[in-house]
Structures are given as C-alpha cells and as structure tokens.
Design a protein around this motif. Structure first.
Motif, PDB file in Angstrom:
ATOM      1  N   PRO A   1      15.413  17.974 -16.725  1.00  0.00           N
ATOM      2  CA  PRO A   1      15.964  16.549 -16.814  1.00  0.00           C
ATOM      3  C   PRO A   1      15.787  15.747 -17.833  1.00  0.00           C
ATOM      4  O   PRO A   1      14.303  15.705 -18.376  1.00  0.00           O
TER       5      PRO A   1
ATOM      6  N   GLY B   1      20.103   8.574 -16.352  1.00  0.00           N
ATOM      7  CA  GLY B   1      20.390  10.168 -16.429  1.00  0.00           C
ATOM      8  C   GLY B   1      21.301  10.532 -17.382  1.00  0.00           C
ATOM      9  O   GLY B   1      22.209   9.834 -17.516  1.00  0.00           O
TER      10      GLY B   1
ATOM     11  N   ASN C   1      21.535  14.196 -17.911  1.00  0.00           N
ATOM     12  CA  ASN C   1      22.332  15.421 -17.709  1.00  0.00           C
ATOM     13  C   ASN C   1      23.637  15.384 -17.242  1.00  0.00           C
ATOM     14  O   ASN C   1      23.949  14.339 -16.700  1.00  0.00           O
TER      15      ASN C   1
END
Length: 863
Positions: A468, A571, A573
């Motif tokens: 991650p 985030g 990803n």
C-alpha cells in the motif's frame, strides 16, 4: 442546445436535481432516458408547472447538443440512449453528483462532486448562493429529493449541508405535509404481502463482527417500492446492513441499505452492475436463479466486509504509567496535569494495578497524601487483547463499572481504552476504518496533470510491489482545502527505500537515500521532489526528546502526527486511488476550522507542536479546539517549553513571526502564556499592539528598499521588547540562543538616542551619519515607533535616497594626486560624499578640488 440529463431510473432526488439544474441553467431542457419511480410519476402529474421544459429523447438531434448537464450520476452506462452523446468531442459537460468515485466516471469541464446525502443538496446550495428565486412547489420537490436519499435525514450519509439546505427550503415554503405524503405512502395489498414474505425469509449473518440481514422472495409480477419495504424491515429490527433480493418475473431486484459507515453497499452492488452510494444502493439483474445471486452476494460480503472496530483501533498510546511507589499527592498532580481520570500502575516493568482519581481524592481526604498509591490501587483489573471488538469493551466497562481498560499484547502494555474513547467511537467522532471514506475525485481533478500522473505512477509502483502507498500530511490537508501545495510526501506499508528505488527506475528520477532514517528523496525530471518513508510509529522517552522509531502500519504512522488535520492520507493504489484515509476525523475538523491534537500527551511528547498549533490556526483562520487549548495552557504552565532546546525554540518562534499574520500569532502566543514563559516582563498591551500593527504596515510596504534583505522577525522582536531593560533582553537572547553579536547590537541600538524630530533644517549628511550605523531592522522599527512626520520623512529619505549617494572620487583619484594610501583616503572619500549629499559639491571637478584641499589640510603624506 443545452440539455439536462440523469440516470435511467428517475427517483425524487434525480427529478429534484434536474429541476434545480434548470434553475441554474434556464436555457436548458430536461431529457429523461429511462423509467420513473411510481411516486415521482404521481407527483409530476399533479405539478405540471415543473415539467413544462421536458423534451422527449426521440425529438432531439444529439449532434445539435452543445452543453450536457448531468445530475445524480457520472457513469456513462446509466445515461441510457444519451450515452451516445459522449462521443461528441466538442460537447461541454457539467457534472453534479454525490456518488462515490468509479474508474469509468465521466469527467466534465465543471465537476461539482461532494460526499453529501443527495445531489439535490448540491444544487440547492448553488441556488441559495446565487440568490435564485424558487417557488414553494419547487422547494417542496427539492426537499423531497433530499429526504428520500437521506432517509428523512437519518441515513449515515447525511451531512450538515443536507440539513442546512433542508432548513433553507423550509424557509422558502417547502410543504412537509406533501413531503410526508410521498415519502410515507401506505402500502398496497401486493406490497404488504411481499413484506410479510420478506420478513419471514430474513436470515442474519455475521461478517467480522457485523450483523447483516438478507431477505429473499419470488413473485410473478413487478411490485414497486422495494426500497420502501426494505426500510419497513429496518424499522422492525436495526442491524448493520440489509440486503433485499426479490425475483419479479425474469429479473432479480436487489436493494441494499447500510446503517454503519463501515459497510459500503455501493461497493457490494457494483459487482452486480448496480450503484448508489455508501448507505443505499440498488441493482437489477436479468437472472431467475435467486439462490445463485444470494450465494454470490455472500461471497462478496465475505470478501469485502472488513473487521469491526477493535481495541487497537481506538486505544490511546503511548500510555502514561506510574510506579507503584508514587505518592498519592504526586499521582493527583499528574492526573490534573494530563487531564486523566485514572492511572495504570507498574511495578518492576509489569502492570500491577489501576487507580482512579476518585480513589486518590478519597485517600487525600483522609490525610493519606504521602502514602504510596499501591496501597489503594485495584489489583484485580480488567484487561483486553488488541483484537477485542469495541462492542465487547463497551459491555466490560458497563458490567464492571470501570472507566479504562488496559490493552495487553504478549504480556506488554500496548495501549489503553477509556470510557471517552468508547463514547467518541459510538458517536462517530473518534475514528473510522479506511474503507469507510468516499473518494474525492473532485479534489483530485483540480490538481495539475503532472501531479496526477506522478500520483498514478506512485500507486502503480505500489501495485507491482504489492504494498500500500499513500500521500500524507500537508499535501492532503491543502488538497481538501483547495490550496496549492505540491510538496509530496509518500508513506508505504513496507520497505520505503526499496519502494523508492523501484519508483525512481519507473519515473527516471534522481534518488538520494538516508539509510539512517529509512527515508529517501526522489527528484523527478519534471522538477518535483518526492519524500518517501516507511510507515512508522514514534515513542518519546522524555518530553521534548527526539522520537524513537519503529516500522508499522499507515494508522500507526498517522497517529504520530501533530493534529487531526495533518493526520490524513490519500490512497494511491489502483483499488483506492483518491480515497481519503481519515482515522481521526481530520476532514471534519477541516470543515469546522478546528486544530485538534490526537492525544492528551501530544504537547508533552513534542512541545514544539504548541507553536505549530498557532501557525496552522493563524494561517488558515482556524480555531484551536477548546480541549487542545487547555492542554497547551497546562503544558506551558508546567514549564514544558523548558524541555525544548534553545535552537528549536528560536526556530519555531521565528517561523511564527515569518508567517503572513505575525501580529495575530504574537497575540495568540501571549493569550496562551508563551510570551510570559519566554520572559515574565513581556507585556503585549494596547501600546505594543499598536506599535506591532504599525510595524506590519511598514514592512508590508517596503518596496522602496528592494535592494536589501530585512529579517522581519527581528523588527517585531525589537517592537515587543521595547520596554525591557538591556539585561532582560540579554536573558531573552540567551534563552532563545540569539547570536551574541546580534544581542549586543540589539541592546546598543535600543539605547541609541535619535533626535530626528527637530523642525530646524538639518543637513542630509548629519542624518546619514546618525542612521548609517543602524541596522535596517532597527530603522523600520523606528519608523513604526516615531509618530513625528518630519522624523519619519527623514528616515524614508535616508532609505530611498541618501544611502545610495556615491562619492565622486575614489582612492585611485587620490593616488593620482601623488598621495600615499592611508587613513585620510577614507575620510576624504566620505567627506566628499557628504558634501555631495548636502548639495555643496555639484560635480566631479568640484569633488577633486575639495579632496585636494582636504588632503593638504590633514598634512597627508605624498609619494
């Protein structure tokens, strides 16, 4: 031609959004491309005044459409036949939606996307801001849209803005009786029969601590309002989420509702081609085998429902512990200092008991203030492992009447859960798990393309390495605030240096590695720098000390940060690109304009956070949250600033004075007790504030001295220490570790007497001699302090004119006169410059003649 479009299943929020969009785009026509909800049809039949601008899709030449306004969706597939219009490259698209991000989303030239309860809310906000007139029937429709999609303001997706706009609509004549009539319509015989079947079929499943109800049924004809029947079941028994599956003829209809932000039903139903938002979603499937669909749903729930909150998610750490030999009076002082209501007690490194403030007060009341606390501690205490669900912790606290539960892993204390932690969690003000938060594509879309590309590349590298990756810190904060900030800090849950090397090879950037700290700096060809680190946790051995580091998760990395608004991640990803990771409600504090610490020991761990709290408060026009302010005052009162090294203290102090609102920062430091902590005789009274404001005004208009650098913080320093004696200024200088030579200059200048107010004619050379020995900082201070206009004008003339005047001769000219270099050279050059300044020497010939006479008068030695 302009048209307003929506998804192909028109409910009240969709219809209301289209009519609201028509108010904003009066030249546009409404175009529906699918079926209508039954209640919406009935409403439209009665309120024909709201439907006059509807055009059938059959009567539109799509090639003639120049502007497309899309409401309540941004998925191409939900536009029905209007999807073809997207092939037109020249069309202008405006999007208004409240649904979560999807990789297939339409991106327009205008994108108004917010995580609110209904799309109607967004459009009503624009109507209100632009003072667009609406009639009562329109206000009623808009309120119907909001109430339908927020469950009459009860769904967990309801936001403050939904409530505010509902209030506004009521003030504009919205009729609640009409709203109630359409929201709470009586059930038909078929609906009652289906509801009974669904109730009897209900099965409850447990997924990672969440209670999920699935109800199924099969009928041979279409029965409308399946969503309404689902809500009827929710009213009978509230669980965490409900899924209703009904086969009607040759299709299976699914309605999903979530009563917790931990379960995103929109995500679940995407697998069936459905959509909606976090709390409410629906799907229609061409399938007859309902068991097959139910089994598939169970697999999706198993895979996607994350564990419920557990002790390690909400616990506070590091934990303040005390030795069992500590005296009762000292324990009371510690509790008051840190705002605790109880303490965990250790003996020889192991937990041996817990004591509450109530017990300590009782002991003090009996005159036992010097007794050791081990005599009154509770030895038979309740402890919990890190993975104990919050619901179980709540039961234990209620059952055993305790206010704190230590969290122990492998016989070691790793945290503590207090009653306050439980209450904040229940009321949603503590933290959430990452998957609870909607994406913010509206915020991502306003980033420059190069930054978006960099973030995509960072996420793709993480995908390849199966780790991650997150953007963190100030970049995320300012992204949400709409402020330009391209200082990129990345955190990975894994080996940060290895990841940095992979990203460098992918982007072609130059990499600098810091093995000692486990961090790296990547300079990419486009001119941006990226700081990369592994997710890590920090522990402070003593107040003000540098932290000790160990690698950890993103949550542990974020909790070590200073304030909630700086403890968010983004985030990167592919499965969570653009998703805000916000365990501590930093986004909510941003919306409310609050600076809040993450735990009560924050300022004890790092006292410099006090200065940063003021910096962010003043920079963003925020407010330090009341409890955080109490913690700051308590820390300062207990001399926590003494724990900061002089160099760090000066750095933080200077950083504040170099911000855009230095006067407000000084006032705030004074209110919190920092100025008195620096020196008890510093007083920021009205006189000093007026002086500081005048100083700020002069420094803001210093364009006439562009040729020099002014250390602005020093000017403010001189101003607020003007009433102190030289010895006191020395003490402050020593405390802040200001350079000795600078201290001496400050003291000398503060004692320097200027007589610039004399109204008699004074030669410029006299003023020059008076002022040239003074620093620019002191001159700007003097301009602020002196009220006499003559004196101020003389300082300004010195700064703008007289200090720039050059002598008409040089040493080379004196050598040509056959004089040997010596001390008279400088005197002669200065004398000529002053005469030029006073207008007594007009040109070079006069200057040479005057210099020759001067050298003769001094008996200067010739070659």
């Amino acid at each position: 031609m302009e048209i307003i479009a929506c998804h192909n299943c028109t409910d009240f929020d969709t219809f209301a959004s289209m009519v609201a969009a028509k108010k904003i785009y009066p030249e546009a026509s409404l175009v529906f491309s699918g079926m209508f909800d039954t209640n919406v049809k009935k409403f439209m039949t009665l309120h024909t005044d709201l439907t006059s601008s509807i055009i059938s899709i059959k009567n539109i030449d799509l090639s003639m459409v120049k502007k497309l306004i899309i409401v309540d969706t941004r998925l191409p597939g939900r536009l029905g036949p209007l999807k073809k219009i997207l092939d037109n490259q020249d069309i202008e698209i405006h999007v208004y939606d409240h649904h979560p991000y999807h990789q297939e989303d339409i991106i327009g030239s205008v994108n108004i996307i917010k995580s609110v309860g209904s799309t109607a809310t967004l459009l009503v906000e624009i109507i209100k801001k632009n003072n667009i007139t609406i009639i009562p029937s329109e206000a009623t429709l808009f309120l119907l849209g909001i109430y339908e999609d927020t469950g009459s303001l009860t769904f967990s997706t309801t936001r403050t803005l939904d409530i505010d706009m509902s209030s506004y609509l009521l003030s504009r004549g919205a009729n609640l009786d009409i709203v109630a009539r359409y929201i709470n319509r009586p059930l038909s015989d078929d609906q009652r029969s289906l509801l009974n079947q669904l109730i009897l079929s209900c099965e409850t499943y447990n997924f990672n601590g969440f209670q999920i109800v699935i109800a199924t049924s099969e009928v041979e004809k279409y029965i409308p309002k399946l969503a309404l029947l689902t809500h009827k079941m929710i009213e009978l028994e509230r669980k965490d989420a409900f899924f209703t599956l009904v086969r009607m003829k040759d299709k299976i209809y699914i309605v999903a509702r979530s009563l917790t932000e931990s379960i995103d039903v929109n995500l679940m139903l995407r697998a069936f081609g459905g959509g909606g938002h976090m709390a409410a979603a629906a799907s229609t499937i061409k399938e007859k085998d309902i068991k097959k669909i139910k089994d598939r749903l169970l697999e999706i729930l198993e895979r996607n429902i994350k564990p419920a909150l557990v002790a390690q998610d909400i616990m506070s750490f590091p934990v303040k512990t005390v030795e069992s030999s500590l005296k009762v009076c000292d324990a009371v002082d510690i509790m008051r200092e840190h705002g605790h209501s109880g303490l965990i007690i250790e003996q020889e490194g192991e937990i041996c008991g817990i004591i509450s403030l109530t017990d300590l007060k009782k002991a003090s009341g009996h005159g036992l203030t010097h007794a050791p606390i081990k005599a009154y501690m509770t030895r038979d205490f309740i402890a919990a492992p890190p993975n104990m669900p919050v619901s179980k912790l709540q039961e234990l606290m209620a059952e055993h009447q305790v206010g704190r539960i230590p969290v122990i892993s492998e016989k070691k204390l790793v945290g503590v859960v207090t009653r306050s932690d439980i209450i904040r969690t229940i009321h949603g003000a503590r933290l959430c798990t990452p998957h609870q938060f909607p994406t913010r594509i509206d915020d991502m879309a306003r980033l420059p393309r190069i930054i978006q590309t960099i973030l995509r590349q960072a996420g793709q590298t993480g995908d390849r390495e199966k780790i991650p990756v997150y953007a963190v810190g100030g970049f995320v904060r300012d992204l949400l605030l709409g402020i330009e900030n391209f200082d990129l800090d990345l955190v990975v849950e894994g080996d940060g240096i290895n990841y940095a090397q992979k990203l460098a090879s992918f982007t072609g950037g130059d990499l600098k590695i810091h093995h000692t700290f486990g961090t790296a700096e990547l300079q990419i060809p486009q001119g941006y720098r990226i700081d990369i680190a592994s997710a890590r946790a920090e522990f402070y051995s003593q107040p003000g000390a540098l932290p000790k580091i160990r690698y950890s998760s993103i949550k542990q990395d974020l909790i070590r940060r200073d304030f909630t608004v700086n403890a968010m991640a983004l985030g990167l990803n592919s499965d969570n690109f653009g998703q805000i990771i916000d365990f501590f409600r930093g986004e909510k504090d941003l919306e409310c304009g609050l600076i809040r610490v993450l735990h009560n020991l924050s300022f004890i761990d790092d006292p410099t956070r006090i200065f940063r709290a003021i910096k962010f408060e003043q920079r963003y026009f925020f407010t330090i949250e009341p409890h955080t302010e109490r913690l700051i005052k308590s820390a300062i009162k207990n001399n926590i600033l003494e724990k900061i090294s002089a160099e760090r203290l000066l750095d933080e102090f200077v950083a504040l004075l170099n911000e855009k609102r230095p006067i407000s920062s000084i006032k705030r430091m004074d209110e919190l007790g920092i100025m008195k902590a620096i020196h008890p005789d510093i007083e920021i009274n009205r006189e000093i504030l007026e002086l500081l404001n005048e100083t700020y005004k002069n420094l803001s208009n210093k364009n006439y001295v562009k040729d020099i650098d002014i250390t602005e913080w020093l000017v403010y320093f001189i101003a607020f220490t003007k009433n102190l004696y030289p010895e006191e200024i020395k003490k402050i200088g020593k405390k802040l570790k200001i350079r000795p030579e600078l201290q001496e200059k400050l003291i000398w200048e503060s004692n320097h007497c200027l007589n610039l107010s004399n109204s008699n004619k004074v030669n410029p050379s006299e003023i020059y001699r008076e002022l040239s020995c003074l620093s620019m900082e002191f001159l700007f201070y003097m301009m602020s302090e002196i009220k006499n206009n003559i004196a101020r004008r003389r300082i300004i003339n010195y700064l703008t004119r007289w200090r720039h005047i050059k002598s008409h001769i040089t040493g080379a000219d004196l050598i040509k006169m056959d004089y040997l270099p010596g001390p008279y050279f400088g005197q002669a050059i200065n004398e000529v410059r002053e005469k030029v300044m006073d207008g007594l020497i007009k040109g070079r010939e006069d200057a040479l003649e005057y210099a020759k006479d001067f050298m003769v008068s001094k008996g200067a030695q010739k070659q």
